[in-house]
Design an enzyme around this catalytic site. Structure first.
Site, PDB file in Angstrom:
ATOM      1  N   ASP A 205      27.283  48.782  42.086  1.00  0.00           N
ATOM      2  CA  ASP A 205      27.789  48.993  43.444  1.00  0.00           C
ATOM      3  C   ASP A 205      26.656  49.579  44.299  1.00  0.00           C
ATOM      4  O   ASP A 205      25.553  49.834  43.795  1.00  0.00           O
ATOM      5  CB  ASP A 205      29.044  49.878  43.393  1.00  0.00           C
ATOM      6  CG  ASP A 205      30.002  49.588  44.538  1.00  0.00           C
ATOM      7  OD1 ASP A 205      29.526  49.353  45.658  1.00  0.00           O
ATOM      8  OD2 ASP A 205      31.228  49.626  44.312  1.00  0.00           O
ATOM      9  N   ASP A 315      29.807  41.938  49.848  1.00  0.00           N
ATOM     10  CA  ASP A 315      30.826  42.859  50.363  1.00  0.00           C
ATOM     11  C   ASP A 315      30.637  43.118  51.863  1.00  0.00           C
ATOM     12  O   ASP A 315      29.613  42.764  52.449  1.00  0.00           O
ATOM     13  CB  ASP A 315      30.729  44.178  49.574  1.00  0.00           C
ATOM     14  CG  ASP A 315      31.906  45.117  49.838  1.00  0.00           C
ATOM     15  OD1 ASP A 315      32.968  44.644  50.289  1.00  0.00           O
ATOM     16  OD2 ASP A 315      31.759  46.337  49.577  1.00  0.00           O
ATOM     17  N   GLU A 318      33.459  41.192  56.596  1.00  0.00           N
ATOM     18  CA  GLU A 318      34.511  40.769  57.572  1.00  0.00           C
ATOM     19  C   GLU A 318      33.926  40.567  58.977  1.00  0.00           C
ATOM     20  O   GLU A 318      34.438  39.713  59.680  1.00  0.00           O
ATOM     21  CB  GLU A 318      35.638  41.811  57.598  1.00  0.00           C
ATOM     22  CG  GLU A 318      36.450  41.870  56.311  1.00  0.00           C
ATOM     23  CD  GLU A 318      35.668  42.441  55.112  1.00  0.00           C
ATOM     24  OE1 GLU A 318      34.764  43.268  55.348  1.00  0.00           O
ATOM     25  OE2 GLU A 318      35.964  42.029  53.988  1.00  0.00           O
ATOM     26  N   HIS A 450      37.680  47.604  38.142  1.00  0.00           N
ATOM     27  CA  HIS A 450      36.851  48.245  39.176  1.00  0.00           C
ATOM     28  C   HIS A 450      37.638  49.379  39.814  1.00  0.00           C
ATOM     29  O   HIS A 450      38.853  49.281  39.973  1.00  0.00           O
ATOM     30  CB  HIS A 450      36.468  47.208  40.239  1.00  0.00           C
ATOM     31  CG  HIS A 450      35.606  47.753  41.349  1.00  0.00           C
ATOM     32  ND1 HIS A 450      34.492  48.530  41.129  1.00  0.00           N
ATOM     33  CD2 HIS A 450      35.697  47.617  42.704  1.00  0.00           C
ATOM     34  CE1 HIS A 450      33.935  48.846  42.291  1.00  0.00           C
ATOM     35  NE2 HIS A 450      34.649  48.303  43.263  1.00  0.00           N
TER      36      HIS A 450
HETATM   37  O1  MIG Z   1      33.369  50.983  52.160  1.00  0.00           O
HETATM   38  O2  MIG Z   1      30.623  49.441  47.926  1.00  0.00           O
HETATM   39  O3  MIG Z   1      35.720  46.445  48.464  1.00  0.00           O
HETATM   40  O4  MIG Z   1      34.779  47.059  45.909  1.00  0.00           O
HETATM   41  O5  MIG Z   1      33.328  49.438  45.611  1.00  0.00           O
HETATM   42  C1  MIG Z   1      33.646  50.585  50.847  1.00  0.00           C
HETATM   43  C2  MIG Z   1      31.685  50.329  47.835  1.00  0.00           C
HETATM   44  C3  MIG Z   1      32.656  49.562  50.418  1.00  0.00           C
HETATM   45  C4  MIG Z   1      34.279  48.094  49.408  1.00  0.00           C
HETATM   46  C5  MIG Z   1      34.522  47.160  48.266  1.00  0.00           C
HETATM   47  C6  MIG Z   1      34.565  47.918  46.976  1.00  0.00           C
HETATM   48  C7  MIG Z   1      33.271  48.665  46.781  1.00  0.00           C
HETATM   49  C8  MIG Z   1      33.012  49.588  47.989  1.00  0.00           C
HETATM   50  N1  MIG Z   1      33.036  48.812  49.223  1.00  0.00           N
END
Ligand code: MIG
Length: 642
Positions: A205, A315, A318, A450
């Site tokens: 992560d 990640d 959006e 997770h």
């Molecule tokens: O603001 O990277 O959906 O799986 O662990 C949170 C940290 C950001 C959102 C992801 C999540 C991840 C997390 N991320």
């Protein structure tokens, strides 16, 4: 038959890749109102009409009874009152008493499916004017077929083949926000290996990076990353790093500098790079809708691929923005082949195009070998480039059930490689919830545990019933030849891997209403436990089936149950599977990692009075020669040992 109707000229999304002639007739099955605020497509629903689809969304398999907004949103609380999650998948299947059809609205701005919310007997699709208060421009596809399954297959055909990951990505993955450094990753691997708990991947992560800068690795935490990737690989484990959408504003950071030089970041109305705050602090958003910017971003994955990395998760695409202002999405623009467009009007394409940029780059960077790729945000079309995970769920029993319900809806929209955070991301898990959730997770293509920063630790070796966890996860490896075979056949045939019962038992009114059981591939039905302190559950059998109670890869007992309603006992160390009549469930040996599975020597559990066959798909698991005829083999029950 697929009919296409165009309202103006839609911004090109490439959701549909088959060339379909536009019809100038009226849209079938709907009344269309053209009013000053936009368009409304309306249709009456009769009592027994069921509506399927809409991919990633809250509530039921039957979408009737709620309102769904196509508006990709980073919302970590997926409660019933929500109307949007991370993806927008505007394809619905209407299974009516009089009519059966599919409807897809290809429109990258916000719009709404109101399926019996405003009026209990009406389905309405509301497509409002764009942010300049101009008439929305979109395409409507109507798909007509003999059955809901046929309708889905036709839709899947026009949107193109779904993404296929390497086979190791069907193994068990352990994730956490975050395993900070080498030592933390080593501990996770060692704890699995020492306890004989299978493992194929560990996820990195955001904290693996240097100050949350994409495509960097903290030298302090991972002094020799390439060597570490090798070390981990020698233990049969793949490291899967996260990539966030935003790029840190920092002079001297190569990606930032290049992005500025080439104008690859989204800009405000005056042409100045738009600034938002995300994990790295002040950040620019790459303009994934600009093909040159996409190509440039895609090439950056090379650094990590060169280090031996063969999987990624995208990640915050959006895009997620901290302390977001409502005006943010209205305030930046994309330079697209169709000119400059305001983000809000094409909002739902952002995560899709990030993942597309990566996927297209992978075709060049890794022409012969499949890489793992999945994304949080998506739009139909992205299913060709990567999978998706279901985002930030919670350690709630209701989210175990939501996980189940989303699977077929996502399959309808092309998303096949998917799964939820097993055990739940937010909140504190309990041992019982984790056991029960794992007993669903054994069936999902992405099987990943997770959890979020600050929550109770969720690695299975930390819990008392470690034997049960080991057995359940090992069972996954025994089921893997079947799951992979069914996955691949489903992709090749534009079919679903998970089906609601009503898709197969379409004449059975009771089957049509089942919201907590699914068919998985051609042979089995699943019915997980999703309530606290349950010792069993009710199941509905649309035909007589063989109940297999698995307690591990090799340990199980069978019982034949007649068609109808049953209460079955299921203890927390068991995984129930229902085998259909005249079908075969192939089984491999349990293994500690995917590459230890012996795909040649399979066993099978059969339920038939005759010799039956199973079409078994397998390949080398990593190259791209999917359609090779030798990948399919006919297995006869008479040749298989149980
Ligand atoms: O603001 O990277 O959906 O799986 O662990 C949170 C940290 C950001 C959102 C992801 C999540 C991840 C997390 N991320």
């Amino acid at each position: 038959m697929v009919k296409k109707y165009s309202y103006g000229k839609v911004f090109v999304t490439d959701a549909v890749i088959e060339n379909i002639m536009c019809s100038d007739e009226r849209v079938e099955y709907f009344d269309i109102q053209d009013n000053k605020d936009g368009y409304e497509l309306t249709r009456t629903m009769h009592t027994n009409d069921v509506v399927y689809g809409l991919g990633q969304s809250v509530r039921g398999i039957n979408k009737r009874g709620w309102i769904y907004r196509m508006n990709n949103t980073d919302d970590p609380v997926h409660s019933e009152d929500k109307t949007s999650l991370y993806g927008s998948h505007g394809f619905a299947v209407f299974d009516g008493e009089t009519d059966k059809f599919g409807v897809f609205i290809d429109y990258p701005g916000q719009y709404t499916f109101d399926i019996g919310y405003s009026d209990i007997d009406e389905m309405k699709i509301i497509i409002p004017n764009d942010t300049n208060d101009k008439k929305p421009e979109f395409d409507v596809y109507i798909i007509i077929g003999d059955s809901v399954n046929d309708i889905v297959k036709q839709f899947r055909r026009i949107i193109g083949k779904s993404y296929i990951p390497p086979r190791w990505a069907f193994g068990y993955g352990q994730s956490r926000w975050s395993y900070q450094d080498e030592a933390a990753v080593r501990e996770v691997i060692k704890s699995h290996r020492d306890n004989n708990i299978p493992l194929d991947s560990v996820y990195l992560d955001i904290d693996y990076m240097d100050n949350f800068k994409d495509f960097t690795v903290s030298e302090e935490k991972f002094p020799d990353f390439k060597e570490f990737v090798d070390e981990v690989k020698s233990e049969n484990v793949h490291l899967v790093p996260i990539i966030d959408a935003g790029i840190k504003i920092e002079k001297g950071y190569k990606i930032y500098d290049e992005g500025i030089q080439n104008g690859y970041f989204c800009k405000d109305e005056n042409g100045k790079e738009y600034e938002v705050t995300v994990w790295p602090g002040l950040t620019h958003l790459p303009d994934f809708l600009n093909p040159d910017a996409g190509k440039w971003f895609g090439r950056q994955y090379k650094t990590l691929i060169d280090d031996g990395i063969d999987g990624f998760w995208n990640d915050m695409n959006e895009p997620a923005i901290f302390n977001m202002d409502e005006k943010d999405y209205d305030s930046f623009y994309h330079e697209t082949p169709e000119g400059r467009v305001r983000h809000s009007d094409v909002h739902n394409l952002y995560g899709y195009n990030m993942t597309r940029a990566a996927g297209e780059a992978f075709d060049k960077l890794s022409p012969d070998t499949r890489l793992l790729l999945f994304s949080r945000s998506s739009y139909i079309g992205m299913h060709r480039y990567g999978g998706m995970w279901m985002g930030d769920n919670m350690s709630w029993w209701s989210h175990l059930l939501l996980n189940l319900k989303m699977l077929p809806s996502l399959n309808m929209c092309g998303f096949m490689y998917t799964g939820a955070d097993i055990g739940g991301f937010g909140g504190n898990v309990t041992e019982e919830l984790l056991l029960r959730w794992m007993a669903l997770g054994v069936f999902t293509p992405l099987m990943r545990n997770h959890s979020a920063l600050g929550t109770r630790r969720q690695e299975v070796y930390r819990y008392k019933n470690i034997d049960a966890f080991r057995n359940i996860i090992t069972l996954r490896y025994a089921l893997l030849p079947y799951i992979y075979s069914e996955y691949m056949k489903a992709v090749i045939n534009d079919d679903m891997l998970f089906k609601p019962l009503g898709f197969v038992y379409s004449e059975d009114a009771a089957a049509k209403r089942v919201e907590d059981q699914l068919l998985l591939g051609e042979s089995i039905m699943i019915a997980p436990i999703y309530t606290q302190n349950a010792v069993g559950r009710y199941v509905y059998l649309p035909e007589k089936m063989k109940l297999i109670r698995f307690r591990g890869a090799n340990e199980y007992s069978c019982e034949i149950l007649e068609k109808g309603h049953h209460y079955i006992d299921v203890s927390t160390d068991e995984v129930p599977v229902f085998l259909r009549y005249d079908r075969m469930l192939i089984l491999g040996n349990g293994a500690c990692s995917e590459n230890e599975i012996d795909y040649q020597n399979l066993r099978a559990i059969t339920f038939s009075d005759e010799v039956i066959k199973y079409m078994y798909y397998n390949d080398d698991g990593y190259t791209k020669d999917i359609n090779n005829k030798n990948n399919i083999r006919e297995l006869l029950s008479s040749d298989m040992e149980e």
